[in-house]
Design a protein around this motif. Sequence first.
Motif, short mmCIF file in Angstrom:
data_model
loop_
_atom_site.label_atom_id
_atom_site.label_comp_id
_atom_site.label_asym_id
_atom_site.label_seq_id
_atom_site.Cartn_x
_atom_site.Cartn_y
_atom_site.Cartn_z
N GLY A 220 45.91 32.69 34.45
CA GLY A 220 46.16 33.44 33.22
C GLY A 220 47.30 32.83 32.45
O GLY A 220 47.63 31.65 32.61
N GLU A 221 47.95 33.62 31.66
CA GLU A 221 49.05 33.15 30.82
C GLU A 221 50.26 32.82 31.68
O GLU A 221 51.08 33.68 32.00
CB GLU A 221 49.40 34.21 29.79
CG GLU A 221 48.28 34.50 28.83
CD GLU A 221 48.64 35.62 27.87
OE1 GLU A 221 49.84 35.88 27.67
OE2 GLU A 221 47.70 36.23 27.35
N GLY A 222 50.39 31.57 32.07
CA GLY A 222 51.53 31.12 32.87
C GLY A 222 51.49 31.56 34.32
O GLY A 222 52.47 31.41 35.04
N VAL A 223 50.37 32.11 34.76
CA VAL A 223 50.25 32.61 36.12
C VAL A 223 48.99 32.03 36.77
O VAL A 223 47.93 31.99 36.16
CB VAL A 223 50.14 34.16 36.14
CG1 VAL A 223 49.98 34.67 37.55
CG2 VAL A 223 51.32 34.80 35.47
N THR A 224 49.16 31.56 37.99
CA THR A 224 48.02 31.09 38.77
C THR A 224 48.00 31.86 40.08
O THR A 224 49.04 32.04 40.71
CB THR A 224 48.17 29.57 39.08
OG1 THR A 224 48.29 28.86 37.85
CG2 THR A 224 46.97 29.06 39.83
N ALA A 225 46.82 32.32 40.47
CA ALA A 225 46.68 33.08 41.71
C ALA A 225 45.55 32.50 42.54
O ALA A 225 44.52 32.11 42.00
CB ALA A 225 46.42 34.55 41.41
N THR A 226 45.76 32.42 43.84
CA THR A 226 44.75 31.92 44.77
C THR A 226 44.69 32.85 45.96
O THR A 226 45.70 33.16 46.58
CB THR A 226 45.10 30.49 45.24
OG1 THR A 226 45.29 29.66 44.10
CG2 THR A 226 43.99 29.93 46.10
N LEU A 227 43.47 33.28 46.28
CA LEU A 227 43.26 34.17 47.42
C LEU A 227 42.63 33.39 48.57
O LEU A 227 41.63 32.71 48.40
CB LEU A 227 42.33 35.33 47.03
CG LEU A 227 41.89 36.27 48.15
CD1 LEU A 227 43.08 37.02 48.74
CD2 LEU A 227 40.84 37.24 47.64
N ILE B 162 50.69 33.89 44.36
CA ILE B 162 50.90 34.04 42.92
C ILE B 162 51.97 33.05 42.50
O ILE B 162 53.09 33.07 43.01
CB ILE B 162 51.36 35.48 42.58
CG1 ILE B 162 50.36 36.49 43.13
CG2 ILE B 162 51.55 35.64 41.09
CD1 ILE B 162 50.95 37.84 43.40
N ASP B 163 51.60 32.15 41.59
CA ASP B 163 52.53 31.13 41.11
C ASP B 163 52.81 31.38 39.63
O ASP B 163 51.91 31.28 38.80
CB ASP B 163 51.92 29.75 41.32
CG ASP B 163 52.86 28.63 40.93
OD1 ASP B 163 54.07 28.88 40.79
OD2 ASP B 163 52.37 27.49 40.76
N LYS B 164 54.07 31.72 39.33
CA LYS B 164 54.47 32.01 37.95
C LYS B 164 55.34 30.89 37.38
O LYS B 164 56.33 31.15 36.71
CB LYS B 164 55.23 33.33 37.90
CG LYS B 164 54.41 34.52 38.32
CD LYS B 164 55.22 35.79 38.30
CE LYS B 164 54.39 36.95 38.79
NZ LYS B 164 55.17 38.18 38.87
N THR C 133 42.74 40.14 39.36
CA THR C 133 42.61 40.29 37.91
C THR C 133 43.76 41.09 37.32
O THR C 133 44.08 40.93 36.15
CB THR C 133 41.27 40.95 37.52
OG1 THR C 133 41.15 42.20 38.20
CG2 THR C 133 40.10 40.06 37.87
N GLU C 134 44.39 41.92 38.12
CA GLU C 134 45.59 42.62 37.66
C GLU C 134 46.72 41.63 37.40
O GLU C 134 47.53 41.81 36.49
CB GLU C 134 46.01 43.64 38.73
CG GLU C 134 47.17 44.51 38.35
CD GLU C 134 47.49 45.51 39.45
OE1 GLU C 134 48.63 45.49 39.94
OE2 GLU C 134 46.60 46.29 39.81
N ILE C 135 46.74 40.55 38.17
CA ILE C 135 47.80 39.56 38.04
C ILE C 135 47.52 38.58 36.89
O ILE C 135 48.39 38.32 36.07
CB ILE C 135 47.97 38.79 39.36
CG1 ILE C 135 48.46 39.76 40.45
CG2 ILE C 135 48.93 37.62 39.21
CD1 ILE C 135 48.34 39.23 41.85
N VAL C 136 46.31 38.03 36.83
CA VAL C 136 46.01 36.99 35.85
C VAL C 136 45.26 37.49 34.63
O VAL C 136 45.09 36.76 33.66
CB VAL C 136 45.20 35.82 36.49
CG1 VAL C 136 45.99 35.16 37.59
CG2 VAL C 136 43.85 36.29 36.99
#
Length: 157
Positions: free
Chosen positions: A30-37, A44-46, A109-112
């Motif tokens: 997303g906007e400046g955020v990458t998430a991997t499960l 969560i990488d911000k 999806t809440e994060i990104v």
Amino acid sequence: MIQRVQSIFLFLITVAMTAVIFAPIWAGQGEGVTATLTATELTIDKGTEGDAINTIAIAIVSGLSAVVALFSLISFNDRMKQVKINLLNAVLIFAVIGLNMYYGYMQGTEIVGENNGKFEIGFFLPVFAIVFNSMANRFIQRDEKKVRDSISGRLRD
């Protein structure tokens, strides 16, 4: 007996559910955020800072499902017991799918943000395992029917 076709399906369930532990399940950006499960954490990488949510429940239930499938594989002498074990395994596999949906879709999806993530191979492996489980049950029940028919045929003679 390893030469039975249901044994192949039970082995494939074991492989698929073990692979879930090591494969990526969901990834989003997303906007400046990458998430991997993965099965152990939602990373969560911000940019400059990072965070992780513990998702070890996915790994535990997936590993348990692999062990149950292996136990079903070696329980070939009692076909009805195999069917019951496979029913338990179906519940475990659906639990893994539910956990994947919760952590990937709900938390991710809440994060990104909405529509910024995609499911990876680790999400689809339990779906394949459900198909393999139902195929194994179908062939186990077919074998049971053959045995019962042969016994009833002998009793009529």
